[in-house]
Design an enzyme around this catalytic site. Structure first.
Site, PDB file in Angstrom:
ATOM      1  N   SER A  66       0.858  -1.193   0.000  1.00  0.00           N
ATOM      2  CA  SER A  66       0.000   0.000   0.000  1.00  0.00           C
ATOM      3  C   SER A  66       0.889   1.236   0.000  1.00  0.00           C
ATOM      4  O   SER A  66       2.027   1.181   0.484  1.00  0.00           O
ATOM      5  CB  SER A  66      -0.890   0.021   1.247  1.00  0.00           C
ATOM      6  OG  SER A  66      -1.523   1.281   1.399  1.00  0.00           O
ATOM      7  N   LYS A 108       2.730  -2.970   5.893  1.00  0.00           N
ATOM      8  CA  LYS A 108       2.882  -2.789   4.450  1.00  0.00           C
ATOM      9  C   LYS A 108       4.294  -2.329   4.089  1.00  0.00           C
ATOM     10  O   LYS A 108       4.804  -2.667   3.007  1.00  0.00           O
ATOM     11  CB  LYS A 108       1.837  -1.788   3.936  1.00  0.00           C
ATOM     12  CG  LYS A 108       0.399  -2.309   4.040  1.00  0.00           C
ATOM     13  CD  LYS A 108       0.208  -3.598   3.255  1.00  0.00           C
ATOM     14  CE  LYS A 108      -1.224  -4.068   3.214  1.00  0.00           C
ATOM     15  NZ  LYS A 108      -1.420  -5.280   2.399  1.00  0.00           N
ATOM     16  N   ILE A 149      -8.328   2.841  -3.570  1.00  0.00           N
ATOM     17  CA  ILE A 149      -9.035   2.024  -4.549  1.00  0.00           C
ATOM     18  C   ILE A 149     -10.464   1.793  -4.062  1.00  0.00           C
ATOM     19  O   ILE A 149     -10.669   1.398  -2.909  1.00  0.00           O
ATOM     20  CB  ILE A 149      -8.331   0.663  -4.751  1.00  0.00           C
ATOM     21  CG1 ILE A 149      -6.850   0.856  -5.087  1.00  0.00           C
ATOM     22  CG2 ILE A 149      -9.049  -0.171  -5.808  1.00  0.00           C
ATOM     23  CD1 ILE A 149      -6.581   1.591  -6.386  1.00  0.00           C
ATOM     24  N   TYR A 155      -1.009  -0.971  10.259  1.00  0.00           N
ATOM     25  CA  TYR A 155      -1.153  -1.309   8.844  1.00  0.00           C
ATOM     26  C   TYR A 155       0.029  -0.787   8.020  1.00  0.00           C
ATOM     27  O   TYR A 155       0.587  -1.499   7.187  1.00  0.00           O
ATOM     28  CB  TYR A 155      -2.465  -0.717   8.325  1.00  0.00           C
ATOM     29  CG  TYR A 155      -2.840  -1.101   6.916  1.00  0.00           C
ATOM     30  CD1 TYR A 155      -3.247  -2.400   6.613  1.00  0.00           C
ATOM     31  CD2 TYR A 155      -2.819  -0.158   5.888  1.00  0.00           C
ATOM     32  CE1 TYR A 155      -3.613  -2.748   5.320  1.00  0.00           C
ATOM     33  CE2 TYR A 155      -3.187  -0.502   4.591  1.00  0.00           C
ATOM     34  CZ  TYR A 155      -3.582  -1.803   4.313  1.00  0.00           C
ATOM     35  OH  TYR A 155      -3.943  -2.148   3.033  1.00  0.00           O
TER      36      TYR A 155
END
Length: 249
Positions: free
Chosen positions: A144, A161, A190, A157
């Protein structure tokens, strides 16, 4: 040279919905046989399997806990046993448990780090042996842009990533002599079922922060996966390709 995946076998973890589903269907569209793993939703996974088969390709939908190494072995062994080889692995499975660092629980940290990083280790490690036997392969890890730029409320997160990027570069250096490539795709914002619930003001802020002025869609991630799965990317390894409309530029 046209872009074709004819004769290739692929595995997409977390392939029952969202970006994973789009990747699985696009790989099949370009001629690959595709297996997906899923955590819970058998109905959704079987629908993806049926859509792949409707394209004239072989398909598998296998329930597996991405964090369980033995289950990763079982999944890949089944694919190699039935299809003879594994050409492409797409590590897409992952979770989010967002919170500001001062409010984040230890469990929220551990769950995201474990799921998002251990799953990459499990499947990449197991895939190495059949790929070496086959004298080649492509591993594509879905990271990401927050792994590059960070994001408030997503320290767990973002760390996971960013870790994927470091892991992939190390793996690429270790396996390059065996003609196994490893690359990262770092999506920006997205639109998926998960993001549809976001507040309109949040969406507008994201669009304003994106030079192309819009959100991306799952097919645009899948297109990049197809390229990295194909022989057209044969001299690319250890790379991180942002598919983010310029967000992390």
């Amino acid at each position: 040279m046209g872009l074709s995946l004819e004769g290739k076998t692929c595995l997409v973890t977390g392939g029952s919905r969202g970006i994973g589903k789009a990747i699985a269907l696009k790989l099949a569209e370009f001629g690959a046989d595709v297996a997906i793993t899923y955590a819970r939703s058998a109905n959704a996974a079987n629908e993806v399997k049926a859509e792949i088969e409707a394209k004239g390709r072989n398909a598998k939908a296998i329930q597996a806990d991405a964090v369980d190494f033995a289950e990763a072995e079982k999944v890949i062994n089944e694919i190699v046993s039935d299809w003879g080889k594994l050409d492409v692995l797409v590590n897409n499975a992952g979770i989010t448990k967002d919170n500001l660092i001062l409010r984040m629980s230890e469990d929220q940290w551990d769950d995201v780090i474990t799921t998002n990083l251990k799953s990459i280790f499990n499947y990449s490690k197991v895939a190495a042996r059949p790929m070496m036997k086959n004298r080649g392969g492509s591993i594509i890890n879905i990271s990401s842009v927050v792994g590059i730029s960070g994001n408030a409320g997503q320290s767990n997160y973002s760390a996971s990533k960013a870790g994927i990027i470091g892991f992939t570069k190390s793996y690429a250096k270790e396996l390059a002599s065996r003609n196994i490539r490893a690359n990262v795709i770092a999506p920006g914002y997205i639109t998926t079922d998960m993001t549809d619930a976001l507040d309109e003001k949040v969406l507008e802020g994201i669009k304003e922060a994106t030079p192309l002025g819009r959100a991306g869609n799952a097919d645009e991630i899948a297109d990049a996966v197809v390229f990295l799965s194909s022989d057209m990317s044969s001299y690319i390894t250890g790379e991180t390709i942002r598919v983010d409309g310029g967000m992390a530029m």
